[in-house]
Design a protein around this motif. Structure first.
Motif, PDB file in Angstrom:
ATOM      1  N   GLN A 168      -9.060  -3.329  -0.661  1.00  0.00           N
ATOM      2  CA  GLN A 168      -7.848  -2.531  -0.429  1.00  0.00           C
ATOM      3  C   GLN A 168      -6.643  -3.468  -0.293  1.00  0.00           C
ATOM      4  OE1 GLN A 168      -7.451  -0.727   3.480  1.00  0.00           O
ATOM      5  NE2 GLN A 168      -6.603   1.165   2.632  1.00  0.00           N
ATOM      6  N   SER A 169      -5.617  -3.186  -1.083  1.00  0.00           N
ATOM      7  CA  SER A 169      -4.399  -3.995  -0.961  1.00  0.00           C
ATOM      8  C   SER A 169      -3.424  -3.266  -0.039  1.00  0.00           C
ATOM      9  CB  SER A 169      -3.760  -4.171  -2.339  1.00  0.00           C
ATOM     10  OG  SER A 169      -3.299  -2.909  -2.781  1.00  0.00           O
ATOM     11  N   ALA A 170      -2.391  -4.002   0.417  1.00  0.00           N
ATOM     12  CA  ALA A 170      -1.367  -3.381   1.260  1.00  0.00           C
ATOM     13  C   ALA A 170      -0.716  -2.223   0.496  1.00  0.00           C
ATOM     14  CB  ALA A 170      -0.325  -4.423   1.661  1.00  0.00           C
ATOM     15  N   GLY A 171      -0.498  -2.417  -0.803  1.00  0.00           N
ATOM     16  CA  GLY A 171       0.137  -1.373  -1.619  1.00  0.00           C
ATOM     17  C   GLY A 171      -0.692  -0.089  -1.626  1.00  0.00           C
ATOM     18  N   PHE A 173      -2.744   0.905   0.672  1.00  0.00           N
ATOM     19  CA  PHE A 173      -2.668   1.515   2.006  1.00  0.00           C
ATOM     20  C   PHE A 173      -1.334   2.251   2.199  1.00  0.00           C
ATOM     21  CE2 PHE A 173      -1.661   0.553   6.644  1.00  0.00           C
ATOM     22  CZ  PHE A 173      -2.334   1.672   7.130  1.00  0.00           C
ATOM     23  N   PHE A 174      -0.244   1.609   1.772  1.00  0.00           N
ATOM     24  CA  PHE A 174       1.064   2.253   1.949  1.00  0.00           C
ATOM     25  C   PHE A 174       1.145   3.530   1.090  1.00  0.00           C
ATOM     26  CE2 PHE A 174       2.723  -2.297   2.749  1.00  0.00           C
ATOM     27  CZ  PHE A 174       2.255  -2.239   4.051  1.00  0.00           C
ATOM     28  N   ASP A 175       0.464   3.490  -0.054  1.00  0.00           N
ATOM     29  CA  ASP A 175       0.416   4.668  -0.911  1.00  0.00           C
ATOM     30  C   ASP A 175      -0.290   5.824  -0.180  1.00  0.00           C
ATOM     31  OD1 ASP A 175       0.978   5.699  -3.456  1.00  0.00           O
ATOM     32  OD2 ASP A 175      -1.171   5.658  -3.911  1.00  0.00           O
ATOM     33  N   ASP A 176      -1.371   5.506   0.559  1.00  0.00           N
ATOM     34  CA  ASP A 176      -2.056   6.534   1.377  1.00  0.00           C
ATOM     35  C   ASP A 176      -1.070   7.172   2.356  1.00  0.00           C
ATOM     36  OD1 ASP A 176      -4.576   6.201   0.299  1.00  0.00           O
ATOM     37  OD2 ASP A 176      -5.259   4.807   1.849  1.00  0.00           O
ATOM     38  N   LEU A 177      -0.276   6.311   3.013  1.00  0.00           N
ATOM     39  CA  LEU A 177       0.641   6.830   4.039  1.00  0.00           C
ATOM     40  C   LEU A 177       1.736   7.695   3.405  1.00  0.00           C
ATOM     41  CD1 LEU A 177       0.937   3.686   6.352  1.00  0.00           C
ATOM     42  CD2 LEU A 177      -0.637   5.615   6.504  1.00  0.00           C
ATOM     43  N   GLN A 178       2.216   7.271   2.234  1.00  0.00           N
ATOM     44  CA  GLN A 178       3.239   8.079   1.535  1.00  0.00           C
ATOM     45  C   GLN A 178       2.692   9.465   1.237  1.00  0.00           C
ATOM     46  OE1 GLN A 178       6.249   7.230   1.111  1.00  0.00           O
ATOM     47  NE2 GLN A 178       6.521   5.071   0.561  1.00  0.00           N
ATOM     48  N   LEU A 220       1.979  -4.025  10.195  1.00  0.00           N
ATOM     49  CA  LEU A 220       3.427  -4.111  10.439  1.00  0.00           C
ATOM     50  C   LEU A 220       4.204  -3.318   9.378  1.00  0.00           C
ATOM     51  CD1 LEU A 220       3.631  -7.896  11.467  1.00  0.00           C
ATOM     52  CD2 LEU A 220       3.730  -5.901  12.970  1.00  0.00           C
ATOM     53  N   GLY A 221       3.713  -3.351   8.135  1.00  0.00           N
ATOM     54  CA  GLY A 221       4.363  -2.577   7.063  1.00  0.00           C
ATOM     55  C   GLY A 221       4.250  -1.080   7.338  1.00  0.00           C
ATOM     56  N   ALA A 222       3.099  -0.664   7.892  1.00  0.00           N
ATOM     57  CA  ALA A 222       2.898   0.761   8.194  1.00  0.00           C
ATOM     58  C   ALA A 222       3.876   1.214   9.272  1.00  0.00           C
ATOM     59  CB  ALA A 222       1.462   1.009   8.643  1.00  0.00           C
ATOM     60  N   ILE A 223       4.109   0.366  10.266  1.00  0.00           N
ATOM     61  CA  ILE A 223       5.058   0.735  11.333  1.00  0.00           C
ATOM     62  C   ILE A 223       6.428   0.991  10.711  1.00  0.00           C
ATOM     63  CG2 ILE A 223       6.262  -0.079  13.417  1.00  0.00           C
ATOM     64  CD1 ILE A 223       3.783  -1.741  14.088  1.00  0.00           C
ATOM     65  N   GLU A 224       6.815   0.069   9.815  1.00  0.00           N
ATOM     66  CA  GLU A 224       8.134   0.206   9.200  1.00  0.00           C
ATOM     67  C   GLU A 224       8.222   1.495   8.369  1.00  0.00           C
ATOM     68  OE1 GLU A 224       9.403  -3.734   7.884  1.00  0.00           O
ATOM     69  OE2 GLU A 224      10.541  -2.608   6.341  1.00  0.00           O
TER      70      GLU A 224
END
Ligand code: SF4
Length: 372
Positions: A168-171, A173-178, A220-224
């Motif tokens: 899993q990349s950060a990208g 994961f951020f896509d999941d949150l979006q 930290l990216g998820a918090i932002e």
């Protein structure tokens, strides 16, 4: 006065590869288990009006609507009581054992018997990752579950996600949150993958795990990302829209007492922390016999007040602690407070102290300095 109750439903149809929770696939024991659960509730619950009732697992969505209703009927509640059920998006299984997902009819049934908050174990929207971690659902079922819940009337929906999964990349994961934000849920919980003894991954060494730095960047990216979309970061792992903090979990972090009912459930009542029997068979034999009980000394209570209180991003209230424990908090912990404030890992707030986002990443090390 105890205002919260946790109920453990210890059944799962299969084991997720990262899971070391207590859960069993012995569904044939469900009926006996629910009878004994009622016996335990009848023995210990003293009739207080609850602020929160929480069904956790395991897989509470293994229960039929009437089975939820029977348990709920044992408690006194007000119109403001938060009643949460953890549900798995693969949902509910018919007699033919085929996953029906979380259907509108099932969710509407839960809503009608008084459940007003649901927490879905989404984990990720990536179908390959879901297979790799042995979840039983796919991304389509998560979306259907949320949409059906919204149609059924739920206005307080939480999604759980895991970050730091193999490949899993950060990208990703951020896509999941979006996607979660777009679905319009009110609450999001994030858990960094942690491989504990007893789980499948512990014995099978998954490849391509993000390293600690990558996991920290994901957090930290998820918090932002979440805070810039209107979510409040109110606890280390938890985010919500305004007014949607989990009341049940805040009760733990505020170090208040609660009942724990069912296999392996933990509770805290009358100054005693207790844990229940950890197999279904042992529990069914004697559901009112705790596996352990521990009386809380003032020292235990103080340490827990700090340990749990600092999990909240608003931190601890030192005036409250000084009054409650008759101490001078800042004097007692002067060295640790100065050190971590200097390193920008703890910050002074109006009422006391709180972790900075970087402090959260090393919270276990910091907390160890407040515990003898
Ligand atoms: S993670 Fe949840 S659903 Fe998966 S095996 Fe563990 S308790 Fe069951």
């Amino acid at each position: 006065m105890v205002k919260s109750a946790y109920i453990h439903i210890p059944f799962c149809k299969s084991k997720c590869h990262y899971c070391s929770f207590i859960s069993f696939d012995k569904l044939e024991l469900k009926k006996d288990y629910l009878k004994k659960l009622e016996q335990e509730i009848n023995t210990y619950y003293s009739g207080e009006i609850l602020n929160t009732l929480y069904f956790g697992g395991g897989t509470p969505s293994i229960l039929e609507v009437e089975e939820f209703a029977n348990i709920i009927a044992h408690f006194n509640m007000s119109k403001d009581t938060e009643v949460t059920a953890e549900l798995n998006p693969d949902g509910h299984y018919g007699k033919d054992e085929i996953s029906q997902g979380l259907t509108f009819a099932y969710l509407r049934g839960l809503y009608d018997v008084g459940i007003n908050r649901i927490s879905l174990g989404a984990q990720t929207f990536d179908d390959d990752l879901l297979k790799q971690i042995n979840r039983r659902h796919n991304s389509k079922q998560i979306i259907q579950a949320v949409e059906n819940a919204q149609k059924a009337g739920f206005r307080n929906i939480s999604l759980d996600f895991i970050y730091g999964l193999p490949n899993q990349s950060a990208g990703m994961f951020f896509d999941d949150l979006q996607k979660a934000i777009k679905l319009g849920v009110q609450h999001i919980s994030l858990y960094g993958l942690s491989i504990e003894e007893g789980c499948y991954f512990y014995n099978h060494n998954p490849q391509n795990l993000p390293d600690d730095d990558e996991q920290a960047d994901m957090y930290l990216g998820a918090i932002e990302l979440l805070t810039s979309n209107g979510f409040e970061h109110y606890e280390i792992s938890n985010f919500s829209l305004p007014d949607y903090n989990s009341k049940h979990n805040l009760n733990y972090w505020n170090n208040e007492e609660y009942y724990g009912f069912g296999v392996a459930a933990h509770g805290y009542t009358n100054d005693i922390r207790y844990g229940n029997k950890e197999t279904i068979e042992d529990y069914i034999q004697n559901p009112t016999d705790h596996k352990f009980e521990k009386f809380e000394t003032q020292k235990d209570k103080l340490e827990e007040e700090i340990f749990l209180g600092l999990r909240k991003m608003s931190g601890i209230d030192i005036q409250k602690i000084n009054n409650k424990f008759n101490i001078d908090f800042e004097n007692k912990y002067l060295i640790a407070l100065k050190k971590y404030e200097g390193l920008n890992l703890l910050k002074k707030t109006k009422q006391g102290y709180a972790f900075t986002p970087n402090g959260v990443l090393v919270s276990n090390t910091i907390l160890s300095e407040f515990i003898d």
